[in-house]
Design an enzyme around this catalytic site. Structure first.
Site, mmCIF file in Angstrom:
data_model
loop_
_atom_site.group_PDB
_atom_site.id
_atom_site.type_symbol
_atom_site.label_atom_id
_atom_site.label_comp_id
_atom_site.label_asym_id
_atom_site.label_seq_id
_atom_site.Cartn_x
_atom_site.Cartn_y
_atom_site.Cartn_z
ATOM 1 N N ALA A 295 0.661 -1.152 -0.337
ATOM 2 C CA ALA A 295 -0.554 -0.066 0.042
ATOM 3 C C ALA A 295 0.534 1.171 0.126
ATOM 4 O O ALA A 295 0.654 2.515 -0.594
ATOM 5 C CB ALA A 295 -0.728 -0.312 0.981
ATOM 6 N N TYR A 296 2.028 1.449 0.813
ATOM 7 C CA TYR A 296 2.729 2.747 0.449
ATOM 8 C C TYR A 296 3.774 2.382 0.101
ATOM 9 O O TYR A 296 3.300 3.773 -1.154
ATOM 10 C CB TYR A 296 4.439 2.393 2.458
ATOM 11 C CG TYR A 296 4.768 3.714 2.356
ATOM 12 C CD1 TYR A 296 4.040 4.707 2.663
ATOM 13 C CD2 TYR A 296 6.212 3.097 1.934
ATOM 14 C CE1 TYR A 296 4.497 5.341 3.444
ATOM 15 C CE2 TYR A 296 6.742 4.596 1.987
ATOM 16 C CZ TYR A 296 6.162 5.367 2.828
ATOM 17 O OH TYR A 296 7.219 6.867 2.936
#
Length: 250
Positions: free
Chosen positions: A156-157
């Site tokens: 996600a990051y």
């Protein structure tokens, strides 16, 4: 410390109450700017504003960068306090948990994307019209080397920061003739509270990727941000500025 002239400029720094954001706010103040600290934590904002004030113009605004309504209120409050906005630093971010993509919690995925990618979009969408009205502006997005290379167990990051790099390029082209320049910084990991959100193994992995063998200092990121926010940065937009101790060279 080199003197970068931001005299008369009014800056918003999201996530400005601690870590990289606070270091950027300090550097901007030292360079003559007035600063609005946007952060989710009112107590941290008050503490940071008191620490920074020292005769300077500092205002703090509680805002969730993933919430359009609070951003609109923050813009109004900031313009009321400072008289306008010339600089926006999209710094607020979270890392989320560490897990393989196929095991990554959907709720955490959505929250990281909301804060790290949708947040800069919403803040830029709200602030750029103020800059257009004023005829000058600088947007500095704090992305990450993860957005270039993709860190394992941080899908996600990595995806959010890659999206932020692409958003920087799009906005840079859109605003190229408006005297509003948009650039981003892609740091390696810095020794801040954000490390507490990561596993020890993930932190060790990232440190092991840096040829200089150390984490970037937040003051080093702040120095780069100050130049990108200044009038001296006059012919660079849509750019991606590496600060990774040799991890990536593009």
């Amino acid at each position: 410390m080199n003197k970068i002239d931001l005299s008369g400029k009014r800056a918003v720094v999201t996530g400005g109450a601690r870590g990289i954001g606070l270091a950027i706010a300090e550097r901007f103040l030292a360079s003559g700017a007035d600063v609005a600290l946007w952060d989710r934590d009112p107590a941290a904002i008050d503490a940071a504003a008191k620490r920074l004030a020292a005769g300077k113009r500092v205002t703090g605004v509680a805002v969730d960068v993933a919430d359009e309504a609070t951003i609109a209120a923050a813009v109004a409050a900031t313009v009321g306090a400072l008289g306008g906005i010339d600089i926006l630093v999209n710094n607020a971010g979270i890392t989320g948990p560490n897990a393989p993509t196929w095991e990554y919690p959907v709720a955490d995925w959505k929250r990281v994307i909301d804060v790290d990618l949708t947040g800069p979009f919403l803040c830029s969408r709200a602030v750029v019209p103020v800059m257009l009205e004023g005829g000058w502006g600088r947007v500095v997005n704090i992305a990450s080397v993860a957005g270039k290379e993709g860190n394992p167990n941080a899908p996600a990051y990595s995806a959010a920061k890659a999206g932020l790099i692409a958003l920087t390029k799009s906005m840079g082209k859109e605003l190229a003739k408006s005297n509003i320049l948009v650039n981003c910084i892609t740091p390696a990991v810095a020794d801040t509270d954000i490390l507490k959100q990561m596993s020890e193994a993930h932190v060790a992995y990232m440190l092991g990727k840096i040829p200089m063998g150390r984490f970037v200092q937040i003051g080093e990121i702040a120095a780069m941000a100050a130049w990108l926010a200044s009038p001296e940065c006059s012919f660079t937009t849509g750019g991606v500025f590496d600060i990774t101790g040799g991890r990536s060279t593009y």
